[in-house]
Design an enzyme around this catalytic site. Sequence first.
Site, PDB file in Angstrom:
ATOM      1  N   LEU A  35       3.556  22.587   4.951  1.00 30.45           N
ATOM      2  CA  LEU A  35       2.459  21.624   4.895  1.00 30.45           C
ATOM      3  C   LEU A  35       2.041  21.067   6.255  1.00 30.45           C
ATOM      4  O   LEU A  35       1.301  20.088   6.321  1.00 30.45           O
ATOM      5  CB  LEU A  35       2.787  20.465   3.933  1.00 30.45           C
ATOM      6  CG  LEU A  35       3.026  20.868   2.473  1.00 30.45           C
ATOM      7  CD1 LEU A  35       3.253  19.631   1.620  1.00 30.45           C
ATOM      8  CD2 LEU A  35       1.865  21.687   1.930  1.00 30.45           C
ATOM      9  N   GLU A  36       2.502  21.697   7.355  1.00 26.78           N
ATOM     10  CA  GLU A  36       1.947  21.338   8.656  1.00 26.78           C
ATOM     11  C   GLU A  36       0.465  21.711   8.694  1.00 26.78           C
ATOM     12  O   GLU A  36       0.054  22.729   8.150  1.00 26.78           O
ATOM     13  CB  GLU A  36       2.677  22.082   9.784  1.00 26.78           C
ATOM     14  CG  GLU A  36       4.030  21.515  10.145  1.00 26.78           C
ATOM     15  CD  GLU A  36       4.612  22.210  11.366  1.00 26.78           C
ATOM     16  OE1 GLU A  36       3.881  23.016  12.001  1.00 26.78           O
ATOM     17  OE2 GLU A  36       5.787  21.969  11.680  1.00 26.78           O
ATOM     18  N   LYS A 192     -10.865 -16.919  -5.263  1.00 31.45           N
ATOM     19  CA  LYS A 192      -9.738 -16.235  -5.889  1.00 31.45           C
ATOM     20  C   LYS A 192      -8.455 -16.514  -5.114  1.00 31.45           C
ATOM     21  O   LYS A 192      -8.475 -16.900  -3.948  1.00 31.45           O
ATOM     22  CB  LYS A 192      -9.985 -14.726  -5.952  1.00 31.45           C
ATOM     23  CG  LYS A 192      -9.882 -14.022  -4.605  1.00 31.45           C
ATOM     24  CD  LYS A 192     -10.020 -12.523  -4.741  1.00 31.45           C
ATOM     25  CE  LYS A 192      -9.840 -11.848  -3.363  1.00 31.45           C
ATOM     26  NZ  LYS A 192     -10.006 -10.401  -3.425  1.00 31.45           N
ATOM     27  N   ALA A 224      -9.563  -2.159  -8.362  1.00 35.97           N
ATOM     28  CA  ALA A 224     -10.712  -2.718  -9.101  1.00 35.97           C
ATOM     29  C   ALA A 224     -10.356  -3.970  -9.879  1.00 35.97           C
ATOM     30  O   ALA A 224     -11.171  -4.480 -10.645  1.00 35.97           O
ATOM     31  CB  ALA A 224     -11.322  -1.678 -10.045  1.00 35.97           C
ATOM     32  N   THR A 226      -9.869  -7.047  -8.679  1.00 32.21           N
ATOM     33  CA  THR A 226     -10.679  -8.170  -8.202  1.00 32.21           C
ATOM     34  C   THR A 226     -12.065  -8.150  -8.825  1.00 32.21           C
ATOM     35  O   THR A 226     -12.571  -9.174  -9.310  1.00 32.21           O
ATOM     36  CB  THR A 226     -10.791  -8.131  -6.672  1.00 32.21           C
ATOM     37  OG1 THR A 226      -9.506  -8.363  -6.096  1.00 32.21           O
ATOM     38  CG2 THR A 226     -11.756  -9.188  -6.163  1.00 32.21           C
TER      39      THR A 226
END
Length: 312
Positions: A35-36, A192, A224, A226
């Site tokens: 995965l380099e 909030k 999502a 907030t």
Amino acid sequence: MKLLSGNSNRPLAQAIAEYLDMPLTRAQVRRFADLEVFVTIDENVRGEDVFVIQSTSYPANDNLMELLICIDALKRASGKRITAVLPYFGYARQDRKTGGRTPISAKLVANLITRSGADRVLTMDLHAGQIQGFFDIPTDNLLPSRLLADDIIKNYPLGDDLMVVSPDVGGVVRARALAKRLDDADLAIVDKRRSGPGQSEVMNIIGDVTGRRCILFDDIADSAGTLCNAAQALINHGAVSVSAYVTHGVLSGAAVDRVANSVLTELVVTDSIEASDPAKVCPKIRYVSCAPLIGEAIRRIANEESVSKLFD
């Protein structure tokens, strides 16, 4: 001029290339077995003005490494000027120390991009404006207010009952800029309290939203929570309807389900982050392309024209 795309958001890169009426530069951005990241530029870029389009969205670390290695490859290939185009700048929420022995990761990422060889940065709607100062190279922060205002005008008739709402105190400046483009619409603020990462509780609504059509406006929708909590609070305080406009739709975890089951009429986001499969099929989520905005900024930078005029 050359346009090079990483793998984070190929559809957006292709849309930008179509706007500029030019092809994407041929390149290979792939992985080895472990995965380099490996990058090969298959065109001559010597002396060229090169723009690397890569959002550092999920998986943030992989996409960031792709960006850095692309820049290094271009630098070693003698590109004249390399501009890192980040429609979404990951790690932007880590812009200050929030406690003892914590990092300022946004500054670290800015250093990495600079030291990799980038000559300029182009991004959109940074979570905190001061991140521009983290870079020691020219940095343009595009504002999507006009783009989203045009969509609101197209889909929501303007009137005295339309109100723009900031989901927190920190987003007031952003919300006010949008309200100004909507014939100076009224503004309300959601007060909030954040109890933890990705968790928030609405304490109060600053402003009278009774009988109003509310437009929530924020820069990032991650969990999502907030937005959905704010929408419910607005309905509880007498709002007729609540829609949300967000620049960057991270939408991680159960965010899509949360939006689908909320009182939101719809959530409109730009395509700065490629839509996930659940988001594509969610009837309450709609995407607006930011390709014309970014494409025009790229054209202006390449031609040494003013970028700030895009915000007039």
